[in-house]
Design an enzyme around this catalytic site. Structure first.
Site, PDB file in Angstrom:
ATOM      1  N   LYS A  57       0.855  -1.184   0.000  1.00 65.63           N
ATOM      2  CA  LYS A  57       0.000   0.000   0.000  1.00 65.63           C
ATOM      3  C   LYS A  57       0.892   1.236   0.000  1.00 65.63           C
ATOM      4  CE  LYS A  57      -3.735   1.967   2.872  1.00 65.63           C
ATOM      5  NZ  LYS A  57      -4.496   1.759   4.132  1.00 65.63           N
ATOM      6  N   SER A  71      -9.512   1.398   3.401  1.00 68.47           N
ATOM      7  CA  SER A  71      -8.716   2.255   2.550  1.00 68.47           C
ATOM      8  C   SER A  71      -7.669   1.494   1.734  1.00 68.47           C
ATOM      9  CB  SER A  71      -8.003   3.315   3.396  1.00 68.47           C
ATOM     10  OG  SER A  71      -7.071   2.713   4.274  1.00 68.47           O
ATOM     11  N   SER A 127      -9.405  -1.105   7.490  1.00 64.59           N
ATOM     12  CA  SER A 127      -8.863  -0.820   6.151  1.00 64.59           C
ATOM     13  C   SER A 127      -8.120  -1.974   5.496  1.00 64.59           C
ATOM     14  CB  SER A 127      -7.936   0.396   6.204  1.00 64.59           C
ATOM     15  OG  SER A 127      -8.695   1.578   6.245  1.00 64.59           O
TER      16      SER A 127
END
Lengths: 490, 95
Positions: free
Chosen positions: A84, A159, A183
């Site tokens: 990420k 997210s 997330s």
């Protein structure tokens, strides 16, 4: 589940490790397959914010050379793993999905990055996410939205949506995300892969872009629970550079999976099965519960009475911490700086206004409000006390059961633009926030599909530092069902 | 929560955020809704409950005070938006 015709990019990490070990494939071939796959699907999926194929190929060649010399570093050696875009990799971009950091280049490696390198992993791909990890759909990325590999019109969750989507689409064999209120787990459920948020402090946060420091935790996505265990093994452990990282012994998570015993007492918190839960999600989760009953588990209802207050507690604590953490983006030392500032205050205010998107601004303002003089006791201090009660609820439940089982997300993947109202979006996280507030390990395991072909996941929550039991419990279901090994039509 | 209690100008100033009039109007409405939701925390009896800053009870963490290599100046300045020599350039702060 897999056959000899499974494309290399869809192998499980464990299968790829075995194939590398036996010499059937090389890391260079595996990495090339992943890069070619990414180049093929990215024009539709948009899971990546950046990638460095040359650096990945060089790492793959180094891995093959190590292996040829009899110096393999273990199961991750030569495996392409993506991150990420909130986790620092030296000399690579680190945007956190924000215009604020559009041109930022990491001057150092995060601790998890260093540990992956030490395990021989090939780092490939920096994944899209909601700006500064604030969101549940990856629509808050300043750069572009990411599609759900199972339906490109729908969101991958967030997210860490890019990391879940990239894995589901074959752009890596495992990925790392971060989880502050769900997330990792919510996008794992929406994309049909496994996602683990470790115990708070299990994995170092050094080199992670901070959102809400008392809740943030890095964790792995994998196609199987076994893969997640292998990645956790590499990244877990105490780190002097994160004073909140725990001095806990890191067990052999893989060995626990192969052990015969799984936790026997499962609790179903009644507050997690009420209003707002999609009936198809409920049915898939109920089937997983039945499976555990069939394994001889004792399943009993439990109550976590402060659950209705988790969302509110989270939005007070997380926004308060975010308003403080994000004050570092002042346009001075790094990040966006506005043109021709009149004075220092104008530089701060306009750089931040130009660099941050709407959701980040909203949370900074809310956090500033709950911390401001006159409101601190009513909001921030009170939320910290409710957090104590939330944690107490969980620890009391664990006196009677070994683990809790819940849906991960109340709904399957929704359409882009469907949740324009902030509160509607925040409600996506109602089942995942509790684990962050209480610091517990929690994992989403895929457990089927809706009639429309959208993945569904269930969540297992364990006691602090109970990852080994949690993984064993998840593996007992996952090895028989392997929903994470199905592939989207992409 | 009465939305008129939300002084967006004051909050934006505290947060060093130059908000547009449109942003202020939108946030005013959205934050009033959120605060109304958050208001439910007042229903919880927290008498005698200790606040938790972290999920785990954390003690002070000490470390030996030993010098370690840091970032070289060129690396530390790599992301600075404006530089002069080996320094970060900023607008004049004092006359």
């Amino acid at each position: 589940m897999t056959t000899s015709t499974t494309p290399l990019y869809y192998l499980s990490l464990a299968e790829a490790a075995a194939a590398l070990s036996s010499g059937r494939i090389s890391s260079a071939e595996l990495t090339d397959a992943v890069i070619a796959r990414a180049e093929a699907v990215e024009p539709q999926l948009h899971a990546l914010l950046s990638a460095d194929p040359a650096a990945a190929r060089a790492q793959a060649q180094a891995s093959d050379a190590r292996r040829a010399a009899g110096k393999s570093l273990g199961p991750l050696d030569g495996i392409p793993i993506g991150l990420k875009d909130v986790i620092a990799v030296r000399d690579q971009p680190l945007t956190a999905g924000s215009r604020m950091l559009a041109n930022f280049i990491s001057p150092y490696d995060a601790t998890v990055t260093r540990r992956l390198r030490e395990a021989g992993a090939v780092l490939y791909g920096r994944h899209n996410c909601d700006e500064f990890a604030m969101g549940s759909s990856t629509e808050n990325s300043a750069f572009h939205p990411t599609g759900n590999p199972w339906d490109l019109e729908r969101v991958p969750g967030g997210s860490s949506g890019g990391s879940a989507a990239a894995l589901a689409a074959g752009e890596a064999l495992a990925t790392l995300g971060s989880d502050t209120g769900g997330s990792i787990r919510q996008p794992a459920a929406l994309c049909g892969v496994v996602g683990l948020k470790p115990t708070y402090g299990r994995v170092s946060r050094y080199g992670l872009v901070a959102y809400a420091s008392s809740l943030d935790q890095i964790g792995p996505f994998g196609r199987t629970v076994e893969d997640v265990a292998l990645v956790l093994q590499a990244i877990a452990g105490h780190d002097e550079r994160d004073s909140t990282s725990l001095r806990a012994k890191t067990e052999d998570f893989g060995a626990e999976l192969r052990g015969p015993a799984i936790p026997r007492r499962l609790g179903l918190p009644r507050e997690y099965f009420g209003e707002g839960l999609d009936p198809e999600v409920a049915a898939a989760v109920e089937q997983a519960v039945s499976y555990y009953r069939g394994l001889g588990c004792e399943v009993r209802p439990v109550s976590l009475p402060h659950t209705p207050y988790c969302l509110d507690t989270y939005y007070v604590l997380a926004t308060a911490e975010a308003s403080s953490n994000l004050s570092r983006y002042d346009g001075i030392r790094y990040g966006h700086r506005c043109a021709e500032p009149r004075d220092l205050n104008d530089l701060y205010s306009r750089s931040r206004a130009e660099g941050f998107g709407a959701e980040v601004k909203r949370r900074i303002i809310l956090g500033t409000y709950v911390l401001s003089s006159g409101y601190y006791d009513a909001y921030y201090l009170r939320a910290q006390k409710v957090r104590t009660l939330v944690r107490r609820d969980f620890l009391q439940a664990f006196a009677d059961v070994d683990a809790l089982l819940t849906p991960t997300s109340p709904i399957p993947a929704f359409r882009r633009g469907e949740k324009a109202d902030p509160l509607a979006m925040y409600l996506c996280d109602i089942y995942t926030i509790g684990a962050n507030l209480a610091g517990l390990p929690a994992m989403s395991v895929p457990c089927g599909f809706t009639r429309a072909g959208l993945p569904v996941g269930f969540q297992l929550l364990g006691q602090p530092l109970g990852e080994a039991q949690l993984l064993a419990l998840g593996h007992a279901y996952d090895r028989e069902h392997q929903w994470g090994r199905r592939h989207p039509n992409l | 929560m009465n939305s008129s209690e939300l002084d967006l100008d004051a909050l934006a100033r505290l947060a060093r955020l130059a908000l547009t009039p449109e942003e202020k109007a939108t946030f005013q409405r959205q934050l009033a809704d959120l605060l109304q939701h958050i208001e439910r925390l007042s229903q919880v009896d927290v008498t005698g409950v200790e606040p938790s800053a972290h999920a785990h009870p954390l003690q002070n963490v000490w470390q030996e005070d030993e010098p370690q290599p840091g970032l070289p100046p060129a690396e530390a300045l790599r992301n600075a938006p404006a530089r002069r020599d080996q320094m970060i350039a900023v607008p004049k702060v004092v006359e």
